[in-house]
Design an enzyme around this catalytic site. Structure first.
Site, PDB file in Angstrom:
ATOM      1  N   PRO A  52      -3.481   2.866   0.317  1.00  0.00           N
ATOM      2  CA  PRO A  52      -4.929   2.660   0.227  1.00  0.00           C
ATOM      3  C   PRO A  52      -5.372   1.204   0.355  1.00  0.00           C
ATOM      4  CG  PRO A  52      -4.044   2.740  -1.978  1.00  0.00           C
ATOM      5  CD  PRO A  52      -2.861   2.900  -1.040  1.00  0.00           C
ATOM      6  N   ASP A  53      -4.564   0.326   0.938  1.00  0.00           N
ATOM      7  CA  ASP A  53      -4.880  -1.105   0.934  1.00  0.00           C
ATOM      8  C   ASP A  53      -6.295  -1.410   1.430  1.00  0.00           C
ATOM      9  OD1 ASP A  53      -2.492  -1.805  -0.143  1.00  0.00           O
ATOM     10  OD2 ASP A  53      -1.764  -2.938   1.577  1.00  0.00           O
ATOM     11  N   HIS A  54      -6.631  -0.934   2.627  1.00  0.00           N
ATOM     12  CA  HIS A  54      -7.945  -1.254   3.192  1.00  0.00           C
ATOM     13  C   HIS A  54      -9.063  -0.658   2.338  1.00  0.00           C
ATOM     14  CE1 HIS A  54      -6.266  -2.828   6.976  1.00  0.00           C
ATOM     15  NE2 HIS A  54      -5.354  -1.890   6.823  1.00  0.00           N
ATOM     16  N   GLY A 108       0.800  -1.215   0.000  1.00  0.00           N
ATOM     17  CA  GLY A 108       0.000   0.000   0.000  1.00  0.00           C
ATOM     18  C   GLY A 108       0.835   1.269   0.000  1.00  0.00           C
TER      19      GLY A 108
END
Length: 804
Positions: A567-569, A537
Site C-alpha cells: 500500500p505504499d502509494h 510495501g
C-alpha cells in the site's frame, strides 16, 4: 463530537454509495460530524456482502459507515418537502459527498454549478468510476473494473493463471481516500478564499496513481515489454515449517546480513550477487538455498530473527492469526464495535494515531433513518447556521488562480514511496517542499537502478527542491532544525527511531516549532512488539493477512505472487489527508499535531469487512480469487495478445442480456439455466470457459468497448502501454509530459481529481541530489556564498551527487 480532533466543527453530508464510502468514514474519524443520507429504501451498500451470520446486516456498509449519523430523504422528487430539506441541510453543510453517475444530479435539477450558486461556500465532491468528463464518463464500473483499469490487477497472480483481484474493495476505498484528500484540499482553499467548489474524483485515476510508476517507466523504455506477474522473483516468499515468510532484499547490506546468518553458503558466494539486478537473474540459484534454510523454522520465529538482524522479512498470516497477533493486539489495530443493534465485531480501529491516541469510529453505523428526528429538528436553527458568508479564518486573501498550499513549507525526509508521495501532493498544489537527502545515505529509490535518477524516483519527487545535507554531522542537524522552525509540515517514513537518534524526533522539533504538523509512517507502526521491524510495501501483505487472501481459492496454501508495492502509494495519500486535516485543525487551535499512519494498518482497513466477518464466524474468511456472490461471469478473461486480459462483471439479468447481445447471442448462452443469476452461479465454470473463448479472439480494448456499448461493466487489465495510449486519460489531462534531466522525456501520472476552483498541479522535473542546496541555504537559512562553500568543503552540505 470530540473537540480535540482536528476536524471538529466540520459538517459533512455523505451520499456516497458503495464507491468512496470510506471518504466520509475517515472525515468522521478525524472529528467531522458526518450525516449519511440514504433514500427511504436504504443505500445500495446495505445489500453488499459479506453479511452478519444472520444475513441481516452488511459488513461492507457497517465498517465504512461507523461513526456517522444516519437520515433518509427522497431528494429526487422536486415537489416533495424532502428537496427543500436537502437545501436546508446544505445551508448547514461544509462538504457534500456523492457518488451518483455523472449527470444524475443535473437531471434532478441539482446541477453542481447551480448548487454552488445557491451554496457558494460548499465543497461538493463527486466520486465516480471514470470522472465527470472524457470518453469513458458513462462507462459502467465496479471495484474490480477500477482495479483492473487502474493497472494493479495486471501484475497480480501466478503467471500461469488469470490475474487476480485484491481482497476487499481496494479500488473504491482508494478512491475514498483520494477523495478525502481532494475534499480537504478544496476546503483548505475555502479557508483562504471563502469559495467552495465542485471536486471531480475518478476511481480509474485514483487507482492508476497507485500503479507503481508503470506509466513513467514505460514511457522511458523502448516501449516493448510491459512487465508482468514475476512476483516470486522480485518479492519472494519462502516456505517454513508452518507456513511462509516474505523476504525482500533490495540493498547490499541486507544481502550481507542474510549471508552471515546462513553461514556464508558456498552456493551464494558469487560477488555479482551483491547487485540487486543479478540477484533477480539468479533466483534459481538463490531460492533453493534460502528455502532449505527457512524450511526448519516456524514462520514467526524466522521473521523475528531476520528482523533482529535488520533483514526485511514478514510472516504470512491468516485473518484469524492477524486478529490474535500480539503486535496487532498491543497496538489496538482492532476495536470491539457494535455493528448492528446488540452485535459486536472486531472492526479496524482507524488509520491514524494523533499525538499517540487512535482516531477511529466513535459510534456504531446508523440504522436506516435512525437520526432523522435529531438532524431535522436542527434545520433552520441559529446554532447550525451556515458559515458560508464568514470571512476566511486567519489565512491571507488569495487570488482566484492561487494554489491552495502556496505559502506552506514542507520538510521531506521521505524515502521509497510513502513519504515522498505525501511531499509530491503538497508540492503539486503550491507548497515549497524541500527534500532532505545525502549521497552518504540516499533515498533508496533514487539509486535502486544505476545512477542518481530514474523514472520512479522522478515521478514521486517531482516539483520539489533538494537540499543535500549530511545529518551525521552536528552542523547538518542544526541547519535542518533551523529549517523546521519556519516549516508547516515534516514528513518521514524511515525505520522506527532513526530521526530520534539524529536528534530530529517530534519531541525536539515541536519544541522548536509548536505549530508543526509532523507525519511518521512505519511498516508496522512505531510501537508494539514488532515496532522495530523494517520492510517495504509488499512486506505488509503477509503480516496484514492480505497475502493469504490475495489468492486463488483452490491454492489457498500456496501464496500467489504480485509485483505491486501496495500500500505504499496509498499510504502516501493517507498521510497527506491526515496532514491537511491537522493543518485545518491548527487554524482553530494554533497548535500542530503528530500524525502516525502504520502502513500495514492501511492494508487492514481496506479489508475491514473481512476481518469483521472472521471475528463473527472464525474460519469463514478464505481466498475467493476473482469469484463473487454478486454475479456470474465475474473475473478476468484472456484476450488476443501476450498476457492480455479484460475484466468482466455481470451483476444482474439485464447485464447478462447485454453480454449475450454483445456476443451475438451464441447458442451456449441460450441454455435455460443461464437465464437466472442462480443458474449462472451453478454453471460458473462453464460460463467462464465459453466467455473466455469469445474474448480470446479479440483485443482487450475491443472486448471492453463492445461490452460497455451494451451496458456491461468491462475494463481491460491495463499496463503501461495501455495507459500511455488511453484516450480517456489523455482527454482528462492525466498524461503529463516532462523533460527529466538525467533520464530524458517522461510521461508522469496526472491528478486523480479535478476541481472547479483548482488550478492544474505544478509538475516540474525531480531535482538532482543537492540541486537546490545553495538556493535553499541562501534563501531560507541566510547563509552567504562563502559560508556555503565552507560547509560543502567540510562535508556538511552537498550541492550535487559525488560524481558531478
Amino acid at each position: 463530537m470530540s473537540t480535540d480532533l482536528p476536524l471538529a466543527g466540520l459538517r459533512v453530508l455523505d451520499m456516497a454509495d458503495e464507491k468512496g464510502e470510506l471518504c466520509g468514514r475517515l472525515l468522521s474519524d478525524l472529528g467531522a460530524r458526518v450525516i449519511r443520507l440514504e433514500p427511504p429504501e436504504g443505500a445500495g451498500s446495505r445489500r453488499l456482502p459479506p453479511f452478519t451470520p444472520d444475513g441481516q446486516h452488511s459488513l461492507y456498509f457497517a465498517v465504512r459507515n461507523a461513526g456517522k449519523l444516519g437520515i433518509t430523504l427522497d431528494w429526487t422528487r422536486e415537489e416533495q418537502d424532502d428537496r427543500s430539506r436537502l437545501h436546508q441541510l446544505l445551508e448547514q453543510t461544509d462538504i457534500w459527498i456523492e457518488s451518483l453517475p455523472p449527470g444524475t444530479l443535473a437531471a434532478h435539477g441539482l446541477d453542481p454549478a447551480t448548487v454552488l450558486e445557491r451554496h457558494p461556500a460548499l465543497v461538493l465532491t463527486s466520486i465516480t468510476d471514470f470522472g465527470q468528463t472524457g470518453p469513458y464518463r458513462d462507462y459502467r464500473g465496479t471495484d474490480m473494473i477500477g482495479f483492473a483499469m487502474g493497472g494493479l490487477m495486471h501484475r497480480a497472480g501466478a503467471a500461469e493463471r488469470p490475474p487476480v483481484v485484491a481482497p476487499g474493495a481496494l479500488a473504491y476505498d482508494a478512491a475514498g481516500i483520494t477523495a478525502g484528500f481532494a475534499t480537504l484540499l478544496a476546503y483548505w482553499k475555502r479557508l483562504r478564499t471563502g469559495r467552495g467548489q465542485h471536486v471531480d474524483v475518478s476511481v480509474h485515476e485514483s487507482v492508476a496513481n497507485l500503479s507503481d510508476w508503470s506509466l513513467p517507466n514505460f514511457s522511458a523504455s523502448d516501449r516493448g515489454a510491459v512487465g508482468g506477474r514475476a512476483g516470486a522473483g522480485i518479492f519472494p516468499i519462502y516456505r517454513c515449517a508452518d507456513g511462509f515468510v516474505r523476504m525482500i532484499i533490495l540493498v547490499e547490506h541486507h544481502w550481507q546480513a542474510l549471508l552471515q546468518w546462513m553461514g556464508e553458503p558456498n552456493e551464494l558466494k558469487d560477488p555479482s550477487l551483491r547487485q540487486f539486478v543479478m540477484r533477480l537473474m539468479k533466483r534459481d540459484v538463490i531460492d533453493p538455498v534460502v528455502e532449505a534454510f527457512f524450511g526448519k523454522m516456524k514462520k514467526i520465529d524466522a521473521a523475528d530473527e531476520a528482523q533482529r538482524r535488520g533483514i526485511p522479512a514478514t510472516p504470512v498470516l491468516t485473518p484469524s492469526e492477524v486478529l490474535s497477533n500480539e503486535h496487532v493486539v498491543a497496538r489496538g489495530t482492532f476495536c470491539s464495535l457494535e455493528i448492528a443493534p446488540g452485535l459486536e465485531a472486531q472492526v479496524a480501529s482507524g488509520l491514524y494515531e494523533l499525538d499517540g491516541k487512535r482516531a477511529g469510529p466513535r459510534r456504531r453505523p446508523p440504522e436506516l433513518g435512525e437520526h432523522n428526528d435529531e438532524v431535522f429538528a436542527g434545520l433552520g436553527s441559529s446554532a447550525g447556521a451556515s458559515t458560508a458568508s464568514d470571512p476566511p479564518p486567519t489565512r491571507a486573501a488569495a487570488t482566484r488562480d492561487d494554489r491552495p498550499f502556496r505559502g506552506l513549507r514542507v520538510i521531506d525526509f521521505g524515502i521509497g514511496a510513502v513519504g515522498v508521495e505525501v511531499g509530491r501532493l503538497f508540492a503539486e498544489y503550491g507548497a515549497d517542499v524541500v527534500k532532505i537527502e545525502s549521497h552518504r545515505g540516499p533515498d533508496f529509490m533514487r539509486v535502486v537502478l544505476a545512477g542518481w535518477i530514474n523514472p520512479s524516483f522522478a515521478s514521486s519527487s517531482r516539483s520539489k527542491r533538494s537540499l543535500g545535507v549530511n545529518l551525521k554531522t552536528a552542523r547538518g542537524v542544526e541547519l535542518v532544525c533551523q529549517l523546521v522552525k519556519g516549516a508547516d509540515v515534516v514528513i518521514e517514513n524511515s525505520a522506527t527511531g532513526v530521526l530520534e537518534r539524529l536528534g530530529l524526533g517530534y519531541a525536539r522539533l515541536s519544541e522548536l516549532n509548536p505549530r508543526l504538523v509532523m507525519l511518521s509512517s512505519q511498516m508496522v507502526g512505531s510501537r508494539g512488539p514488532w515496532g522495530h521491524w523494517v520492510g517495504y510495501g509488499p512486506s505488509t501483505h503477509p503480516v496484514s493477512g492480505m497475502q493469504y487472501l490475495w489468492n486463488y481459492p483452490e491454492d489457498a496454501e500456496q501464496p500467489a505472487g504480485s509485483t505491486n508495492v501496495h500500500p505504499d502509494h496509498l499510504v502516501g495519500r493517507v498521510g497527506a489527508l491526515g496532514c491537511v486535516a491537522c493543518l485545518i485543525g491548527r487554524e482553530r487551535t494554533g497548535r500542530g499535531r503528530y500524525v502516525e499512519a502504520a502502513q500495514f494498518e492501511t492494508a487492514i482497513q481496506l479489508m475491514a469487512e473481512l476481518f469483521a466477518q472472521e471475528s463473527l464466524a472464525p474460519g469463514s474468511v478464505r481466498p475467493l480469487g476473482n469469484a463473487s456472490s454478486r454475479g456470474v461471469p465475474w473475473g478476468a478473461y484472456p484476450c488476443a495478445g501476450e498476457d492480455e486480459w479484460c475484466a468482466i462483471n455481470v451483476r444482474d439479468d439485464g447485464e447478462w442480456d447485454g453480454l449475450c447481445a454483445a456476443m451475438g447471442r451464441p447458442a451456449w448462452a441460450k441454455a435455460a439455466g443461464y437465464a437466472t443469476a442462480e443458474g449462472r452461479q451453478r454453471a460458473s465454470g462453464e460460463v467462464d470457459t465459453q466467455l473466455g473463448r469469445w474474448t480470446s479472439e479479440r483485443s482487450p480494448r475491443e472486448v471492453m468497448e463492445t461490452l460497455q456499448a451494451c451496458g456491461v461493466p468491462a475494463g481491460m487489465l491495463a499496463h503501461g502501454r495501455h495507459q500511455l495510449e488511453d484516450p480517456h486519460l489523455a482527454a482528462r489531462g492525466y498524461l503529463v509530459p516532462v523533460e527529466q534531466p538525467g533520464v530524458g522525456s517522461l510521461i508522469f501520472e496526472g491528478p486523480a481529481f479535478h476541481g472547479s476552483d483548482l488550478e492544474a498541479p505544478i509538475v516540474r522535473p525531480a531535482p538532482l541530489l543537492g540541486q537546490h542546496t545553495r538556493e535553499v541555504c541562501a534563501e531560507l537559512l541566510g547563509l552567504s556564498d562563502a559560508e556555503i562553500d565552507a560547509l560543502v568543503a567540510e562535508g556538511v552540505l552537498e550541492d550535487g551527487p559525488p560524481d558531478s
